[in-house]
Each structure stands twice: as C-alpha cells, then as structure tokens.
Scaffold this active site. Sequence first.
Site: not given
Ligand code: NAD
Length: 371
Positions: A119, A124, A127, A130, A230
């Site tokens: 990530r 990006q 990804d 996303s 994550y």
């Molecule tokens: P994901 O689909 O893995 O999980 C969804 C959400 O569930 C996450 O925000 C996680 O913190 C939350 N979660 C897990 N256990 C939980 C609980 N017990 N109670 C409440 N919430 C809970 O997440 P995602 O959408 O794939 O995103 C993961 C990370 O990657 C995030 O930090 C996001 O900002 C980051 N991200 C970075 C980039 C980048 O920089 N290129 C791009 C996309 C996402």
Amino acid sequence: MLIGVPLETVAGETRVAVTPETAKKLKAQGHTMRVQSGAGIAAAATDEAYAAAGAEITDRAGAFGCELVLKVRAPDADELSLMKPGTALVGMLNPFDKDALARIAAAQLTSFALEAAPRTTRAQSMDVLSSQANVAGYKAVMMAADKYQRLFPMLMTAAGTIKAARIVILGVGVAGLQAIATAKRLGAVIEASDVRPSVKEQVESLGAKFIDVAYETAEEKEAAEGVGGYARPMPQSWLDRQKIEVAKRVAAADIVISTALIPGRAAPVLITEEMVKSMKPGSVIVDMAAPAGGNCPLTEAGKTVVKHGVTLVGETNIPALVAADSSSLYARNVLDFLKLVLTKEATFNVPMDDDIVVACLMTQSGEVKRK
Ligand code: NAD
C-alpha cells in the site's frame, strides 16, 4: 507478446480483466490481444468493441493458450490445464489460498496476485484492493437504500416530517470511507468506528462522527497502529470497550454497514445477535465482511436474510454487481502493473529489484514464491 483474456467462470463473476480501452493500449504497445468471445459482455463490453480496439476474438482454448493470461479470479483446475508451462498469469489470485497457489505452481506458471501489492504511493495506480473496495463501498450504500423501507434524508413536507436515516459504519478503510461519502451525499446521519486512530480525521472530514474508544495500555496502542496500514487483531480489553460503544450506536441505527477486515484472518465479530435484536424492525445490515466470515454471526454468505426483523445482506462479491466500472478500474490497475513486467520490445521479464513485482510474484519455476 500474445496476451489472452478469458471469460471468467466463477459463479457470479461478471468482471473482465481487460476492457476495450486497455486492449487498445496494449495493442498500441505491440502486443497481440486475444479476447474470448463474450468475456466482457456482463461488464457491458461487447466482442465488437474489443474487435474495434484491435483485439482478435477467440474461443476459450485460444484465450488460455497465450503467453500472458490476464484474469480477474484465480484459475480452476480445468483452466490451469489449458495453460502451457511457462505461461505468465496476472489476476486476483488470493495470496492467502496456499492450496490454489500450489496448484498454479505445479502448472509451472509465473503468476502475480495483484492484491499483494504494497500500500505505497508508487503502487496506488495498481492497487486492486482499493479500486474494488471503493466501488463496493458505494454499492453497499445503494443496497442498503434498496432494502430499507424508508428514505435517507430528512424531509420536511406538507404531509409531515421524515427523519434522516442513522447509519453506523464499522471499519473505515477504503470501502468504509466511500460508504460514508455516499451515505452523506444521500443525507444520512453517520457514525463510524475503526481500530486505527488515524481514521478519526478522515471520518470527520467527510462530515461523520467518529466513535472514540480510548487506547488505555501500550499493548492496545501498538496493536491499533497496525502494520503496513492494515489492522492487527486488537487486545480483548479494547474490543470489550469498543463493543459497549458500538452496541449503543447499533441499537439506535437504521442501517449498519460493516467492512472490518484483518488480512488473512477471519473477520472480527462486531455485531452480536443481541445487538441485532436491539435494532428496530426494518433496519438493514450490509455485512461487507461476509466473504471472510462476516462481522455479524447472523450473516449468511451470498444471501439476504431477515432475522429478528432486521435484513442482513451477505453479498460476497459486491464489485461484480457494478461490473462495468469495477472492470474498468481493475483493467487500468492491470495495465499499470504490466508496465513493470513488459519491456519496450513487447517481451516479458520479472525485475527482482522491484518491490511491487516481488510482492506480487506468487509462483515461478514450479515453486510458490509467496512467503
Ligand atoms: P481492510 O479492507 O483490510 O479493512 C477494513 C477496515 O477494517 C480497516 O480500516 C481496518 O482498520 C478495520 N478494522 C479491522 N478490525 C476492526 C475492528 N475490530 N473494529 C473496527 N474496524 C476494524 O482495509 P483497506 O480498505 O484495505 O485499507 C487498509 C489500509 O491501507 C488503510 O490504512 C488505508 O488507508 C491504507 N491504504 C493505503 C493506500 C496507499 O497508500 N497507497 C491505498 C489504499 C489503502
């Protein structure tokens, strides 16, 4: 290079890995594109559109018999048997499915799972988690609105006032943020919970309220920071306090959209049966974690059911319900990844000094490369 685009055969899979737009770009780079007849039809991309983009329309064996095969889902045993040893494969291969990777390795394919990309800013544009979660977050709100027998916005009419829908979003990653933004545009009042403290600012910037649960020990703080962006499993002490806060909000909510996931593990249970019982009749839960076991134990994967007067939506492939846009975003992710492994001379190589390529590489020379 000879690039094949098969029709996806997993039940309910409507997406396609290459659109006429990306087929045209790959063709312009000097590749020969072979698209299986009907591959894009469920995503509103006709054979004629692919032909107009310069692709050859072929049959199943023709699409799998290419040097590079571009897919959405991991190939089944039958599809593997159609690919020659040495074929390169790019798709969403599920890096956590060790058995499937072992079968791909045994078929002597060089394969890349795009879900494994880091990530990072450079990754990006490729990804897929996303791009697909973004579509799914929007569609989850549409599904909730469809099942909910009331309106989202507050309406003051001559026939009386309608209250705004109260929505709780559990898990605010990419899907949760898009769900907040979409529900907000429709006029709902939104509260959201996540384990990661960095999310609070994002939630508030979208006009929703963050459900604050303090981190009381060093262990809780460390777990909340997660790894690579994550979430990690949280200590039980924090989960107990989160449960109390979430239960209050869920009891008052009309709609809950839950997206909480921990990569490679079962989804955390955040909505207990007691909480479902506390909801008003006619309330709706869209459990986006259904493919990973669900955030609610009453969710039935792949089904919409009514329990204790609450509709629970357990759809397991939400992006496939918006096939045209999810395919167009996915196809652009694939095209961007291919820039890393296709040379200017239109040949294929695996640069082992590229962190994205190394992270996505699942199998090579008969071996599973994924650690
Ligand atoms: P994901 O689909 O893995 O999980 C969804 C959400 O569930 C996450 O925000 C996680 O913190 C939350 N979660 C897990 N256990 C939980 C609980 N017990 N109670 C409440 N919430 C809970 O997440 P995602 O959408 O794939 O995103 C993961 C990370 O990657 C995030 O930090 C996001 O900002 C980051 N991200 C970075 C980039 C980048 O920089 N290129 C791009 C996309 C996402």
